[in-house]
Design a protein around this motif. Sequence first.
Motif, PDB file in Angstrom:
ATOM      1  N   ASN A  97       0.901  -1.214  -0.069  1.00 22.90           N
ATOM      2  CA  ASN A  97       0.053   0.043  -0.068  1.00 22.90           C
ATOM      3  C   ASN A  97       0.612   1.306  -0.086  1.00 22.90           C
ATOM      4  O   ASN A  97       0.450   2.236  -0.504  1.00 22.90           O
ATOM      5  CB  ASN A  97      -1.009   0.218   1.071  1.00 22.90           C
ATOM      6  CG  ASN A  97      -2.104  -0.814   0.890  1.00 22.90           C
ATOM      7  OD1 ASN A  97      -2.903  -0.651  -0.161  1.00 22.90           O
ATOM      8  ND2 ASN A  97      -2.284  -1.791   2.044  1.00 22.90           N
TER       9      ASN A  97
ATOM     10  N   ASP B 150      -6.557  -3.653  -1.961  1.00 24.17           N
ATOM     11  CA  ASP B 150      -7.982  -2.950  -2.329  1.00 24.17           C
ATOM     12  C   ASP B 150      -7.246  -1.983  -3.575  1.00 24.17           C
ATOM     13  O   ASP B 150      -6.927  -0.908  -3.357  1.00 24.17           O
ATOM     14  CB  ASP B 150      -8.485  -2.346  -1.294  1.00 24.17           C
ATOM     15  CG  ASP B 150      -9.738  -1.624  -1.854  1.00 24.17           C
ATOM     16  OD1 ASP B 150     -10.346  -1.583  -2.708  1.00 24.17           O
ATOM     17  OD2 ASP B 150     -10.399  -0.850  -0.892  1.00 24.17           O
ATOM     18  N   MET B 151      -7.484  -2.508  -4.573  1.00 25.60           N
ATOM     19  CA  MET B 151      -7.076  -1.479  -6.002  1.00 25.60           C
ATOM     20  C   MET B 151      -8.126  -0.588  -6.187  1.00 25.60           C
ATOM     21  O   MET B 151      -7.612   0.620  -6.832  1.00 25.60           O
ATOM     22  CB  MET B 151      -6.923  -2.328  -7.143  1.00 25.60           C
ATOM     23  CG  MET B 151      -5.947  -3.538  -7.008  1.00 25.60           C
ATOM     24  SD  MET B 151      -4.156  -2.784  -6.714  1.00 25.60           S
ATOM     25  CE  MET B 151      -4.090  -1.556  -8.138  1.00 25.60           C
ATOM     26  N   SER B 152      -9.221  -0.581  -5.366  1.00 25.47           N
ATOM     27  CA  SER B 152     -10.115   0.805  -5.905  1.00 25.47           C
ATOM     28  C   SER B 152      -9.390   1.925  -5.139  1.00 25.47           C
ATOM     29  O   SER B 152      -9.571   3.189  -5.409  1.00 25.47           O
ATOM     30  CB  SER B 152     -11.306   0.586  -4.892  1.00 25.47           C
ATOM     31  OG  SER B 152     -11.315   0.492  -3.514  1.00 25.47           O
TER      32      SER B 152
ATOM     33  N   ALA C 278      -5.217   0.318 -11.209  1.00 30.03           N
ATOM     34  CA  ALA C 278      -5.788  -0.761 -11.554  1.00 30.03           C
ATOM     35  C   ALA C 278      -6.291  -0.544 -13.061  1.00 30.03           C
ATOM     36  O   ALA C 278      -6.692  -1.662 -13.793  1.00 30.03           O
ATOM     37  CB  ALA C 278      -7.459  -0.540 -10.732  1.00 30.03           C
TER      38      ALA C 278
ATOM     39  N   PHE D  16      -6.534   2.690  -5.880  1.00 28.08           N
ATOM     40  CA  PHE D  16      -5.350   3.089  -6.701  1.00 28.08           C
ATOM     41  C   PHE D  16      -5.870   2.874  -7.991  1.00 28.08           C
ATOM     42  O   PHE D  16      -5.657   1.991  -9.002  1.00 28.08           O
ATOM     43  CB  PHE D  16      -4.084   2.155  -6.696  1.00 28.08           C
ATOM     44  CG  PHE D  16      -3.682   2.044  -5.255  1.00 28.08           C
ATOM     45  CD1 PHE D  16      -3.175   3.025  -4.592  1.00 28.08           C
ATOM     46  CD2 PHE D  16      -3.883   1.008  -4.611  1.00 28.08           C
ATOM     47  CE1 PHE D  16      -2.773   2.732  -3.149  1.00 28.08           C
ATOM     48  CE2 PHE D  16      -3.489   0.528  -3.234  1.00 28.08           C
ATOM     49  CZ  PHE D  16      -2.896   1.694  -2.548  1.00 28.08           C
TER      50      PHE D  16
ATOM     51  N   GLU E  63       0.784   5.633  -7.367  1.00 31.57           N
ATOM     52  CA  GLU E  63      -0.355   6.291  -7.906  1.00 31.57           C
ATOM     53  C   GLU E  63       0.105   7.862  -7.998  1.00 31.57           C
ATOM     54  O   GLU E  63      -0.615   8.353  -9.315  1.00 31.57           O
ATOM     55  CB  GLU E  63      -1.666   5.893  -6.872  1.00 31.57           C
ATOM     56  CG  GLU E  63      -2.862   6.574  -7.423  1.00 31.57           C
ATOM     57  CD  GLU E  63      -3.428   5.912  -8.571  1.00 31.57           C
ATOM     58  OE1 GLU E  63      -4.388   6.488  -9.251  1.00 31.57           O
ATOM     59  OE2 GLU E  63      -3.105   4.600  -8.748  1.00 31.57           O
TER      60      GLU E  63
ATOM     61  N   PHE F  30       2.307   1.594  -3.601  1.00 32.36           N
ATOM     62  CA  PHE F  30       1.218   1.837  -4.535  1.00 32.36           C
ATOM     63  C   PHE F  30       0.912   3.236  -4.462  1.00 32.36           C
ATOM     64  O   PHE F  30       0.625   3.756  -5.421  1.00 32.36           O
ATOM     65  CB  PHE F  30       0.197   0.975  -4.414  1.00 32.36           C
ATOM     66  CG  PHE F  30       0.328  -0.531  -5.013  1.00 32.36           C
ATOM     67  CD1 PHE F  30       1.563  -0.848  -5.652  1.00 32.36           C
ATOM     68  CD2 PHE F  30      -0.780  -1.467  -5.160  1.00 32.36           C
ATOM     69  CE1 PHE F  30       1.803  -2.213  -6.160  1.00 32.36           C
ATOM     70  CE2 PHE F  30      -0.587  -2.707  -5.688  1.00 32.36           C
ATOM     71  CZ  PHE F  30       0.662  -2.970  -6.244  1.00 32.36           C
TER      72      PHE F  30
ATOM     73  N   ILE G  55       1.524  -5.399  -9.458  1.00 32.91           N
ATOM     74  CA  ILE G  55      -0.002  -5.196  -9.351  1.00 32.91           C
ATOM     75  C   ILE G  55      -0.809  -6.600  -9.307  1.00 32.91           C
ATOM     76  O   ILE G  55      -1.404  -7.090  -8.401  1.00 32.91           O
ATOM     77  CB  ILE G  55      -0.443  -4.457 -10.422  1.00 32.91           C
ATOM     78  CG1 ILE G  55       0.042  -2.972 -10.532  1.00 32.91           C
ATOM     79  CG2 ILE G  55      -1.921  -4.453 -10.331  1.00 32.91           C
ATOM     80  CD1 ILE G  55      -0.439  -2.157 -11.569  1.00 32.91           C
TER      81      ILE G  55
ATOM     82  N   ILE H 291      -2.944  -8.255  -6.096  1.00 38.13           N
ATOM     83  CA  ILE H 291      -4.244  -8.635  -6.401  1.00 38.13           C
ATOM     84  C   ILE H 291      -4.288 -10.042  -6.042  1.00 38.13           C
ATOM     85  O   ILE H 291      -5.067 -10.515  -5.057  1.00 38.13           O
ATOM     86  CB  ILE H 291      -4.777  -8.385  -7.746  1.00 38.13           C
ATOM     87  CG1 ILE H 291      -4.942  -6.856  -8.177  1.00 38.13           C
ATOM     88  CG2 ILE H 291      -6.024  -9.045  -7.843  1.00 38.13           C
ATOM     89  CD1 ILE H 291      -5.176  -6.595  -9.588  1.00 38.13           C
TER      90      ILE H 291
ATOM     91  N   HIS I 214      -3.493  -2.221 -14.977  1.00 32.98           N
ATOM     92  CA  HIS I 214      -3.745  -3.471 -14.872  1.00 32.98           C
ATOM     93  C   HIS I 214      -4.530  -4.414 -16.041  1.00 32.98           C
ATOM     94  O   HIS I 214      -4.310  -5.273 -16.608  1.00 32.98           O
ATOM     95  CB  HIS I 214      -3.969  -3.977 -13.365  1.00 32.98           C
ATOM     96  CG  HIS I 214      -4.314  -5.545 -13.358  1.00 32.98           C
ATOM     97  ND1 HIS I 214      -3.475  -6.530 -13.443  1.00 32.98           N
ATOM     98  CD2 HIS I 214      -5.340  -6.084 -13.104  1.00 32.98           C
ATOM     99  CE1 HIS I 214      -3.775  -7.644 -13.283  1.00 32.98           C
ATOM    100  NE2 HIS I 214      -5.043  -7.579 -12.955  1.00 32.98           N
TER     101      HIS I 214
END
Length: 223
Positions: A144, A188-190, A196, A192, A151, A147, A178, A182, A199
């Motif tokens: 996190n 939780d890719m929401s 997302a 980023f 981001e 990321f 990534i 996952i 990916h």
Amino acid sequence: MALESIEPQKLKLYNYWRSSCSQRVRIALNLKGLDYEYKAVDLSKDEQFDPEYEKLNPVKYVPTLVDGEVIVADSFAIILYLEEKYPQHPLLPKDLKKKALNIQIASIVTSTIQPRQNLPVDIDFIEGRFDLDKKLLWAQHYLNKGFTALEKLIKDCAGKYATGDEIQMADVFLEPQIHAGISRFEIDMSKFPTLARLHEAYMKITEFQAAVPEIQQDAPTGS
């Protein structure tokens, strides 16, 4: 007397199906259209400690590339080597600012994120002292953190891909991380959205699809 043609030696990649470092090299080889022999090193069975493998890679990690008489260990070094020797589909742009950005993104992945989820470094240390939930939280913390930085770094410069509309080195390093976030670490890719979106874009590209861990020849059935 006619000279016999000498066939170039096939590249050999010593790697492990689930290793994100190995995955990024597979992507680079695929993008450059380079055929290679897949040599599996089973980390779950400690095959990286085999004396014969240690001759190729004294650090006893994966991946290792063998190109004739040239042996290159470490994924970053391998990809830079491939970039120099095999210039087709260049992964680094000529523009210095964009080139530096690509290298920076690759460095964040390799130095800030990936080592903290690396099997022989931190995860085994944590697992030996804490329960599985703590092990997962440890990995999630660093994923996190990394990321979040990525981001912020790319959200205003990303095009179709991380640093524009061409696939470059940043993409090669981002996708395996990534994917691991996952599939292995429940990120939780929401949080980023740019990562997302990237990916999803990578998973439409044949060269990226072919490097996915779960379809490699040494991946366990049903992985």
